[in-house]
Design a protein around this motif. Structure first.
Motif, mmCIF file in Angstrom:
data_model
loop_
_atom_site.group_PDB
_atom_site.id
_atom_site.type_symbol
_atom_site.label_atom_id
_atom_site.label_comp_id
_atom_site.label_asym_id
_atom_site.label_seq_id
_atom_site.Cartn_x
_atom_site.Cartn_y
_atom_site.Cartn_z
ATOM 1 N N GLY A 60 38.086 38.930 20.726
ATOM 2 C CA GLY A 60 39.214 39.832 20.512
ATOM 3 C C GLY A 60 40.455 39.142 19.975
ATOM 4 O O GLY A 60 41.568 39.632 20.207
ATOM 5 N N TYR A 61 40.274 38.048 19.240
ATOM 6 C CA TYR A 61 41.442 37.284 18.783
ATOM 7 C C TYR A 61 42.359 38.084 17.862
ATOM 8 O O TYR A 61 43.556 37.778 17.751
ATOM 9 C CB TYR A 61 40.983 36.000 18.078
ATOM 10 N N GLU A 62 41.838 39.124 17.209
ATOM 11 C CA GLU A 62 42.662 39.904 16.282
ATOM 12 C C GLU A 62 43.531 40.938 16.993
ATOM 13 O O GLU A 62 44.463 41.491 16.396
ATOM 14 C CB GLU A 62 41.789 40.593 15.241
ATOM 15 N N THR A 63 43.243 41.203 18.251
ATOM 16 C CA THR A 63 43.995 42.222 18.991
ATOM 17 C C THR A 63 44.545 41.708 20.312
ATOM 18 O O THR A 63 45.129 42.477 21.078
ATOM 19 C CB THR A 63 43.098 43.442 19.270
ATOM 20 N N CYS A 64 44.378 40.419 20.601
ATOM 21 C CA CYS A 64 44.850 39.851 21.856
ATOM 22 C C CYS A 64 46.386 39.805 21.871
ATOM 23 O O CYS A 64 47.030 40.023 20.834
ATOM 24 C CB CYS A 64 44.267 38.457 22.063
ATOM 25 N N PRO A 65 47.012 39.540 23.009
ATOM 26 C CA PRO A 65 48.473 39.427 23.044
ATOM 27 C C PRO A 65 48.978 38.310 22.128
ATOM 28 O O PRO A 65 48.241 37.398 21.776
ATOM 29 C CB PRO A 65 48.764 39.105 24.517
ATOM 30 N N GLU A 66 50.229 38.400 21.772
ATOM 31 C CA GLU A 66 50.870 37.368 20.961
ATOM 32 C C GLU A 66 51.585 36.369 21.870
ATOM 33 O O GLU A 66 52.200 36.770 22.861
ATOM 34 C CB GLU A 66 51.900 37.980 20.010
ATOM 35 N N LEU A 67 51.505 35.089 21.532
ATOM 36 C CA LEU A 67 52.341 34.111 22.201
ATOM 37 C C LEU A 67 53.756 34.288 21.653
ATOM 38 O O LEU A 67 53.948 34.311 20.422
ATOM 39 C CB LEU A 67 51.829 32.693 21.925
ATOM 40 N N PRO A 68 54.756 34.440 22.505
ATOM 41 C CA PRO A 68 56.105 34.782 22.022
ATOM 42 C C PRO A 68 56.819 33.602 21.360
ATOM 43 O O PRO A 68 57.826 33.098 21.860
ATOM 44 C CB PRO A 68 56.817 35.237 23.294
ATOM 45 N N LEU A 69 56.305 33.178 20.226
ATOM 46 C CA LEU A 69 56.944 32.108 19.468
ATOM 47 C C LEU A 69 58.140 32.672 18.698
ATOM 48 O O LEU A 69 58.101 33.798 18.208
ATOM 49 C CB LEU A 69 55.951 31.491 18.480
ATOM 50 N N ASP A 70 59.184 31.870 18.578
ATOM 51 C CA ASP A 70 60.349 32.290 17.812
ATOM 52 C C ASP A 70 60.035 32.233 16.323
ATOM 53 O O ASP A 70 59.510 31.241 15.818
ATOM 54 C CB ASP A 70 61.544 31.379 18.108
ATOM 55 N N CYS A 71 60.373 33.318 15.623
ATOM 56 C CA CYS A 71 60.249 33.367 14.171
ATOM 57 C C CYS A 71 61.654 33.331 13.589
ATOM 58 O O CYS A 71 62.487 34.199 13.906
ATOM 59 C CB CYS A 71 59.523 34.638 13.740
ATOM 60 N N LEU A 72 61.922 32.333 12.771
ATOM 61 C CA LEU A 72 63.227 32.186 12.142
ATOM 62 C C LEU A 72 63.090 32.416 10.646
ATOM 63 O O LEU A 72 62.203 31.846 10.005
ATOM 64 C CB LEU A 72 63.800 30.788 12.397
ATOM 65 N N VAL A 73 63.965 33.238 10.107
ATOM 66 C CA VAL A 73 64.059 33.455 8.660
ATOM 67 C C VAL A 73 65.478 33.089 8.238
ATOM 68 O O VAL A 73 66.442 33.652 8.767
ATOM 69 C CB VAL A 73 63.726 34.901 8.275
ATOM 70 N N ASP A 74 65.575 32.135 7.348
ATOM 71 C CA ASP A 74 66.882 31.634 6.910
ATOM 72 C C ASP A 74 67.723 31.180 8.105
ATOM 73 O O ASP A 74 68.945 31.359 8.141
ATOM 74 C CB ASP A 74 67.637 32.703 6.110
ATOM 75 N N GLY A 75 67.028 30.627 9.117
ATOM 76 C CA GLY A 75 67.717 30.083 10.278
ATOM 77 C C GLY A 75 68.070 31.086 11.350
ATOM 78 O O GLY A 75 68.590 30.703 12.400
ATOM 79 N N GLU A 76 67.773 32.371 11.135
ATOM 80 C CA GLU A 76 68.110 33.409 12.097
ATOM 81 C C GLU A 76 66.845 34.028 12.689
ATOM 82 O O GLU A 76 65.840 34.162 11.997
ATOM 83 C CB GLU A 76 68.943 34.506 11.426
ATOM 84 N N PRO A 77 66.883 34.416 13.974
ATOM 85 C CA PRO A 77 65.715 35.068 14.575
ATOM 86 C C PRO A 77 65.328 36.322 13.799
ATOM 87 O O PRO A 77 66.192 37.065 13.326
ATOM 88 C CB PRO A 77 66.195 35.417 15.992
ATOM 89 N N SER A 78 64.032 36.535 13.676
ATOM 90 C CA SER A 78 63.544 37.675 12.908
ATOM 91 C C SER A 78 62.423 38.372 13.652
ATOM 92 O O SER A 78 61.556 37.731 14.244
ATOM 93 C CB SER A 78 63.037 37.216 11.535
ATOM 94 N N ASP A 79 62.437 39.689 13.619
ATOM 95 C CA ASP A 79 61.344 40.471 14.215
ATOM 96 C C ASP A 79 60.749 41.423 13.190
ATOM 97 O O ASP A 79 60.195 42.467 13.519
ATOM 98 C CB ASP A 79 61.836 41.242 15.436
ATOM 99 N N GLY A 80 60.866 41.043 11.903
ATOM 100 C CA GLY A 80 60.252 41.845 10.854
ATOM 101 C C GLY A 80 61.224 42.654 10.030
ATOM 102 O O GLY A 80 60.801 43.431 9.162
ATOM 103 N N GLN A 81 62.509 42.463 10.263
ATOM 104 C CA GLN A 81 63.491 43.293 9.579
ATOM 105 C C GLN A 81 63.860 42.776 8.193
ATOM 106 O O GLN A 81 64.540 43.458 7.422
ATOM 107 C CB GLN A 81 64.771 43.421 10.422
ATOM 108 N N HIS A 82 63.419 41.572 7.844
ATOM 109 C CA HIS A 82 63.746 41.027 6.535
ATOM 110 C C HIS A 82 62.825 41.610 5.447
ATOM 111 O O HIS A 82 61.813 42.240 5.740
ATOM 112 C CB HIS A 82 63.632 39.500 6.550
ATOM 113 N N ALA A 83 63.183 41.331 4.209
ATOM 114 C CA ALA A 83 62.364 41.784 3.082
ATOM 115 C C ALA A 83 60.986 41.151 3.164
ATOM 116 O O ALA A 83 60.812 40.052 3.709
ATOM 117 C CB ALA A 83 63.046 41.421 1.763
ATOM 118 N N GLU A 84 59.988 41.855 2.610
ATOM 119 C CA GLU A 84 58.604 41.413 2.772
ATOM 120 C C GLU A 84 58.362 40.013 2.239
ATOM 121 O O GLU A 84 57.515 39.281 2.767
ATOM 122 C CB GLU A 84 57.649 42.399 2.101
#
Length: 212
Positions: A67-91
């Motif tokens: 089930g690796y494709e649907t298992c929980p996510e490890l809450p790693l920090d995602c940084l875009v241009d140095g700022e935290p991102s949760d998917g709000q940036h351009a694709e």
């Protein structure tokens, strides 16, 4: 099946044995003892002192790996241009442009810093724990397999380009790539945790018996 039921009880089912085998084949002591044999012959599996520990671990590992494709996510920090991102940036911020790269440690040695994964020049996953790299398949952790395989490839003879960015799983939602990487990190860290908690799989035997 008769061997297992004679040793552990008539309640043991075929599914129990399958889960046990998956668990015991991850046992560090078994893998170390027979590491040379595993390269040239079929594995010889032990009847471990604690059947249930390996059955339960095997079931947990199987569920995690299947089930690796649907298992929980490890809450790693995602940084875009140095700022935290949760998917709000351009694709484009979450697309694979060139091969993903590990971070680099400071100093003269310039070794890989595998607590950081550069998805592209703008997007970075940070705070990856060392446990994510402990569990390996054919010498690579789940995240390492992603770094190796998730690249844009162009086959000159056919003219076909294999672009992961176009795969349906994240073609329309590029941030799903980040979720996928976080899930692989979860698989690696959880597998390492389960395996580290396993009891010994081999009973104490003398050297002559171990070779037989």
């Amino acid at each position: 099946m008769e061997q297992f039921q004679d040793r552990y009880g008539s309640h043991v089912s075929k599914d129990d044995i399958w889960e046990y085998l998956y668990g015991v084949m991850h046992a560090p002591d078994w893998r170390e003892r027979f590491r040379h044999d595993l390269q040239r012959s079929l594995p010889r599996l032990p009847l471990a002192p604690d059947f249930e520990a390996f059955r339960a671990a095997g079931q947990e590992l199987m569920d995690l790996h299947i089930g690796y494709e649907t298992c929980p996510e490890l809450p790693l920090d995602c940084l875009v241009d140095g700022e935290p991102s949760d998917g709000q940036h351009a694709e484009a911020a979450y697309r694979i442009h060139t091969r993903m790269q590990w971070g680099r440690s400071a100093g003269s040695t310039k070794r890989d810093d595998r607590s950081i994964l550069h998805v592209n020049e703008r997007c970075h996953l940070v705070g990856i724990p060392v446990e994510c790299h402990t569990y390996t398949v054919s010498g690579r952790s789940p995240l390492e397999w992603a770094v190796t395989t998730l690249t844009v490839k162009h086959d000159k003879p056919s003219g076909i380009t294999d672009d992961p960015n176009r795969w349906h799983v994240w073609a329309d939602e590029p941030f799903n790539l980040i979720r996928h990487l976080r899930r692989l990190a979860y698989v690696g860290s959880q597998s390492a945790r389960i395996i580290a908690a396993l009891p010994p799989s081999l009973e104490t035997v003398d050297s002559e018996e171990a070779r037989s």
